[in-house]
Design a protein around this motif. Structure first.
Motif, PDB file in Angstrom:
ATOM      1  N   THR A 254       0.905  -1.213   0.113  1.00 19.54           N
ATOM      2  CA  THR A 254       0.005  -0.174  -0.031  1.00 19.54           C
ATOM      3  C   THR A 254       0.774   1.147  -0.037  1.00 19.54           C
ATOM      4  O   THR A 254       2.045   1.244  -0.078  1.00 19.54           O
ATOM      5  N   HIS A 255       0.407   2.302   0.075  1.00 28.53           N
ATOM      6  CA  HIS A 255       0.841   3.706   0.176  1.00 28.53           C
ATOM      7  C   HIS A 255       1.508   3.881   1.165  1.00 28.53           C
ATOM      8  O   HIS A 255       2.552   4.861   1.214  1.00 28.53           O
ATOM      9  N   ARG A 256       1.423   3.149   2.308  1.00 34.57           N
ATOM     10  CA  ARG A 256       1.936   3.354   3.487  1.00 34.57           C
ATOM     11  C   ARG A 256       3.604   2.736   3.397  1.00 34.57           C
ATOM     12  O   ARG A 256       4.268   2.979   4.663  1.00 34.57           O
ATOM     13  N   GLU A 257       3.654   1.712   2.724  1.00 32.31           N
ATOM     14  CA  GLU A 257       5.225   1.035   2.676  1.00 32.31           C
ATOM     15  C   GLU A 257       6.202   2.344   2.577  1.00 32.31           C
ATOM     16  O   GLU A 257       6.105   3.419   1.856  1.00 32.31           O
ATOM     17  N   THR A 258       7.577   1.915   3.001  1.00 31.74           N
ATOM     18  CA  THR A 258       8.481   2.604   2.602  1.00 31.74           C
ATOM     19  C   THR A 258       9.732   1.731   1.947  1.00 31.74           C
ATOM     20  O   THR A 258       9.250   0.529   1.798  1.00 31.74           O
ATOM     21  N   PRO A 259      10.504   2.518   1.515  1.00 30.40           N
ATOM     22  CA  PRO A 259      11.579   1.585   0.454  1.00 30.40           C
ATOM     23  C   PRO A 259      12.004   0.490   1.284  1.00 30.40           C
ATOM     24  O   PRO A 259      12.161  -0.698   0.894  1.00 30.40           O
ATOM     25  N   GLU A 260      12.190   0.327   2.626  1.00 35.55           N
ATOM     26  CA  GLU A 260      12.924  -0.645   3.658  1.00 35.55           C
ATOM     27  C   GLU A 260      11.729  -1.605   3.587  1.00 35.55           C
ATOM     28  O   GLU A 260      12.012  -2.795   3.730  1.00 35.55           O
ATOM     29  N   SER A 261      10.467  -1.287   3.900  1.00 35.68           N
ATOM     30  CA  SER A 261       9.453  -2.268   4.206  1.00 35.68           C
ATOM     31  C   SER A 261       9.154  -2.993   2.800  1.00 35.68           C
ATOM     32  O   SER A 261       8.878  -4.151   2.854  1.00 35.68           O
ATOM     33  N   LEU A 262       9.291  -2.244   1.707  1.00 38.23           N
ATOM     34  CA  LEU A 262       9.096  -2.992   0.427  1.00 38.23           C
ATOM     35  C   LEU A 262      10.316  -4.027   0.299  1.00 38.23           C
ATOM     36  O   LEU A 262      10.245  -4.928  -0.240  1.00 38.23           O
ATOM     37  N   MET A 263      11.377  -3.609   0.693  1.00 36.41           N
ATOM     38  CA  MET A 263      12.561  -4.651   0.453  1.00 36.41           C
ATOM     39  C   MET A 263      12.300  -5.559   1.478  1.00 36.41           C
ATOM     40  O   MET A 263      12.806  -6.824   0.772  1.00 36.41           O
ATOM     41  N   ARG A 264      11.848  -5.642   2.489  1.00 33.33           N
ATOM     42  CA  ARG A 264      11.607  -6.646   3.551  1.00 33.33           C
ATOM     43  C   ARG A 264      10.599  -7.746   2.875  1.00 33.33           C
ATOM     44  O   ARG A 264      10.719  -8.696   2.622  1.00 33.33           O
ATOM     45  N   LEU A 265       9.332  -6.941   2.427  1.00 28.95           N
ATOM     46  CA  LEU A 265       8.170  -7.648   1.722  1.00 28.95           C
ATOM     47  C   LEU A 265       9.073  -8.621   0.403  1.00 28.95           C
ATOM     48  O   LEU A 265       8.820  -9.654   0.234  1.00 28.95           O
ATOM     49  N   GLY A 266       9.742  -7.655  -0.303  1.00 31.15           N
ATOM     50  CA  GLY A 266      10.192  -8.241  -1.458  1.00 31.15           C
ATOM     51  C   GLY A 266      11.247  -9.626  -1.233  1.00 31.15           C
ATOM     52  O   GLY A 266      11.212 -10.606  -1.946  1.00 31.15           O
ATOM     53  N   ARG A 267      12.085  -9.332  -0.049  1.00 37.57           N
ATOM     54  CA  ARG A 267      13.005 -10.562   0.039  1.00 37.57           C
ATOM     55  C   ARG A 267      12.380 -11.700   0.417  1.00 37.57           C
ATOM     56  O   ARG A 267      12.546 -12.941   0.288  1.00 37.57           O
ATOM     57  N   ASP A 268      11.218 -11.588   1.090  1.00 39.73           N
ATOM     58  CA  ASP A 268      10.421 -12.680   1.620  1.00 39.73           C
ATOM     59  C   ASP A 268       9.907 -13.280   0.439  1.00 39.73           C
ATOM     60  O   ASP A 268       9.804 -14.691   0.299  1.00 39.73           O
ATOM     61  N   VAL A 269       9.352 -12.769  -0.438  1.00 44.63           N
ATOM     62  CA  VAL A 269       8.990 -13.144  -1.937  1.00 44.63           C
ATOM     63  C   VAL A 269       9.915 -13.937  -2.648  1.00 44.63           C
ATOM     64  O   VAL A 269       9.859 -15.040  -3.112  1.00 44.63           O
ATOM     65  N   GLU A 270      11.122 -13.069  -2.529  1.00 45.12           N
ATOM     66  CA  GLU A 270      12.534 -13.880  -3.218  1.00 45.12           C
ATOM     67  C   GLU A 270      12.616 -15.226  -2.692  1.00 45.12           C
ATOM     68  O   GLU A 270      12.823 -16.177  -3.560  1.00 45.12           O
ATOM     69  N   ARG A 271      12.674 -15.444  -1.297  1.00 43.57           N
ATOM     70  CA  ARG A 271      13.256 -16.733  -0.941  1.00 43.57           C
ATOM     71  C   ARG A 271      12.066 -17.883  -1.170  1.00 43.57           C
ATOM     72  O   ARG A 271      12.478 -18.925  -1.421  1.00 43.57           O
ATOM     73  N   GLN A 272      10.786 -17.615  -0.987  1.00 44.91           N
ATOM     74  CA  GLN A 272       9.773 -18.399  -1.403  1.00 44.91           C
ATOM     75  C   GLN A 272       9.807 -18.757  -2.978  1.00 44.91           C
ATOM     76  O   GLN A 272       9.707 -19.772  -3.111  1.00 44.91           O
ATOM     77  N   VAL A 273       9.949 -17.868  -3.617  1.00 46.84           N
ATOM     78  CA  VAL A 273       9.926 -18.204  -5.195  1.00 46.84           C
ATOM     79  C   VAL A 273      10.900 -19.073  -5.432  1.00 46.84           C
ATOM     80  O   VAL A 273      10.978 -20.239  -6.343  1.00 46.84           O
ATOM     81  N   LEU A 274      12.274 -18.508  -5.072  1.00 46.59           N
ATOM     82  CA  LEU A 274      13.507 -19.640  -5.199  1.00 46.59           C
ATOM     83  C   LEU A 274      13.393 -20.764  -4.724  1.00 46.59           C
ATOM     84  O   LEU A 274      13.432 -21.691  -5.490  1.00 46.59           O
ATOM     85  N   ALA A 275      12.909 -20.928  -3.412  1.00 42.69           N
ATOM     86  CA  ALA A 275      12.754 -22.290  -2.945  1.00 42.69           C
ATOM     87  C   ALA A 275      11.723 -23.182  -3.732  1.00 42.69           C
ATOM     88  O   ALA A 275      12.111 -24.452  -3.951  1.00 42.69           O
ATOM     89  N   ARG A 276      10.682 -22.440  -4.265  1.00 39.98           N
ATOM     90  CA  ARG A 276       9.683 -23.449  -5.040  1.00 39.98           C
ATOM     91  C   ARG A 276      10.505 -23.589  -6.347  1.00 39.98           C
ATOM     92  O   ARG A 276      10.086 -25.008  -6.908  1.00 39.98           O
ATOM     93  N   ALA A 277      11.121 -22.820  -6.959  1.00 40.03           N
ATOM     94  CA  ALA A 277      11.699 -23.193  -8.494  1.00 40.03           C
ATOM     95  C   ALA A 277      12.820 -24.339  -8.107  1.00 40.03           C
ATOM     96  O   ALA A 277      12.752 -24.987  -8.929  1.00 40.03           O
ATOM     97  N   VAL A 278      13.548 -24.085  -7.180  1.00 41.76           N
ATOM     98  CA  VAL A 278      14.318 -25.038  -6.784  1.00 41.76           C
ATOM     99  C   VAL A 278      13.952 -26.633  -6.586  1.00 41.76           C
ATOM    100  O   VAL A 278      14.387 -27.608  -7.106  1.00 41.76           O
ATOM    101  N   LYS A 279      12.803 -26.629  -5.769  1.00 38.01           N
ATOM    102  CA  LYS A 279      12.234 -27.875  -5.302  1.00 38.01           C
ATOM    103  C   LYS A 279      11.584 -28.328  -6.691  1.00 38.01           C
ATOM    104  O   LYS A 279      11.616 -29.637  -6.980  1.00 38.01           O
ATOM    105  N   ALA A 280      11.071 -27.506  -7.600  1.00 39.08           N
ATOM    106  CA  ALA A 280      10.471 -28.051  -8.711  1.00 39.08           C
ATOM    107  C   ALA A 280      11.487 -28.702  -9.804  1.00 39.08           C
ATOM    108  O   ALA A 280      11.320 -29.710 -10.521  1.00 39.08           O
TER     109      ALA A 280
END
Length: 296
Positions: A254-280
Motif C-alpha cells: 500500500t501507500h504506507r510502505e517505505t523503501p525499507e518495508s518494500l525491501m523486506r516484503l520483496g525479500r520474503d517473496v524472493e526466498r519463497q519463489v526461489l525455494a519453489r523453483a529449486v524444489k520443482a
C-alpha cells in the motif's frame, strides 16, 4: 494431488524413478510408455502430461514409478527404453533415481535471505539435494555455510579479474554439481561460463519480470507507487534476466510502505519463489520448451 500437496523431499517414496519426456506429439505415446513400464514390472505412481497442440505440437510428460519389481537392472532397462520407445517416437528423455539426490552448487554474494533459506530447507528435508560447495565473492557468509556443514569458497571478483574468477569457479564446480543456484549472486555470468559449466543455472530476480531495472528496484518501485512487489526465478541464459521462467509470485503493498518495508516484503517473496523453483527442478517437474517452461 495439487502442487501444494505434493510430498516434500523427505517424504518422497523410496526406490522410485522419475522419467521426463519431450517429443513431437502423436498418438500412442502415453500407451507406449505405460505398456513398457508395465511389461518390465514398474508401478506408475504419478503422471503428468501436456501438449502444445495435439495436431503437430510438442508433447511433454513426467512419470514417477516404483522400482521394486523391475525385471531389469538400471542400465539394461534404460537401453531397452531408449531403443524400444524413445527412438521410435523421437524423444528427448531423462531418467533420474530417488536414491541419487541432485548436487546443488550455490553462488552467493552478501545478501543472506535466499542462501540461508535454501540451507535450512535442505536440512529440514524439504529439498532432496546435496550441497557439495558454495562459492562467494565475499567472506561474509562463511560462518553461516560452515554452520550447516557446507564447504565455502571465496573467489573475489573485480572488473579486471572476472575471467580468471570464473575459470576458478568452473574448476571447483566441474564434476561436482548437477545444477547451480544464484542465491543473490551480484555478478553477471558470462556466456563462456554458462557454456562451460554444463549444467542448468537458476537465478532469483528481485522483480516480477519484466519490471523495474537498475541497481535500486525498490526505490524505483516506491517512487512509482506500486501496489505489488514480486520476484521471478528463471534459468540463466546469455540474455540478461530473459531465460525461461520457472516460478513467480507477488505481495500486495500500500501507500504506507517505505523503501525499507518494500525491501523486506520483496525479500520474503524472493526466498519463497526461489525455494519453489529449486524444489520443482530437483523433482524434475520443469521441462523447458524454447524460452518457456512446463512446470508439472
Amino acid at each position: 494431488m495439487t502442487q501444494d500437496a505434493r510430498p516434500t523431499a523427505s517424504q518422497q517414496p523410496a526406490n522410485t524413478a522419475r522419467l521426463t519426456i519431450s517429443c513431437p506429439d502423436r498418438r500412442g505415446i502415453v500407451a507406449a510408455v505405460s505398456q513398457f513400464l508395465h511389461h518390465h514390472g514398474a508401478n506408475i505412481i504419478d503422471s503428468d502430461q501436456h501438449s502444445t497442440d495435439p495436431e503437430g505440437g510438442q508433447f511433454f510428460m513426467r512419470m514417477e514409478f516404483h522400482l521394486e519389481d523391475l525385471d531389469l537392472a538400471r542400465e539394461p532397462f534404460e537401453r531397452a527404453f531408449g531403443s524400444g520407445v524413445a527412438e521410435p517416437f523421437g524423444m528427448d528423455w531423462k531418467l533420474w533415481y530417488s536414491d541419487q539426490p541432485k548436487r546443488m552448487g550455490i553462488l552467493v554474494s552478501q545478501y543472506d535471505h535466499c542462501f540461508l533459506d535454501l540451507l535450512w530447507r535442505r536440512r529440514r528435508g524439504e529439498l532432496g539435494v546435496e550441497i557439495p560447495l558454495v562459492i562467494s565473492n565475499h567472506e561474509l557468509l562463511r560462518r553461516d555455510a560452515e554452520g550447516f556443514g557446507v564447504p565455502f569458497h571465496v573467489i573475489p571478483v573485480t572488473k579486471d579479474t572476472k575471467p580468471q574468477a570464473e575459470q576458478e569457479a568452473l574448476s571447483l564446480f566441474k564434476g561436482q554439481v548437477d545444477f547451480v543456484v544464484l542465491a543473490r549472486y551480484m555478478q553477471i555470468l558470462s556466456g563462456d561460463f554458462l557454456r562451460e559449466v554444463g549444467v542448468p543455472v537458476i537465478n532469483i530476480h528481485h522483480s516480477f519480470l519484466p519490471a523495474f531495472i537498475g541497481a535500486n528496484p525498490y526505490r524505483a518501485a516506491f517512487t512509482r507507487g506500486v501496489k505489488l512487489v514480486g520476484a521471478t526465478a528463471h534459468y540463466v541464459t546469455e540474455e540478461l534476466d530473459a531465460g525461461p521462467i520457472i516460478e513467480q509470485d507477488v505481495a500486495r503493498v500500500t501507500h504506507r510502505e517505505t523503501p525499507e518495508s518494500l525491501m523486506r516484503l520483496g525479500r520474503d517473496v524472493e526466498r519463497q519463489v526461489l525455494a519453489r523453483a529449486v524444489k520443482a527442478h530437483v523433482e524434475d517437474r520443469v521441462l523447458v520448451h524454447g524460452n518457456k517452461t512446463m512446470v508439472f
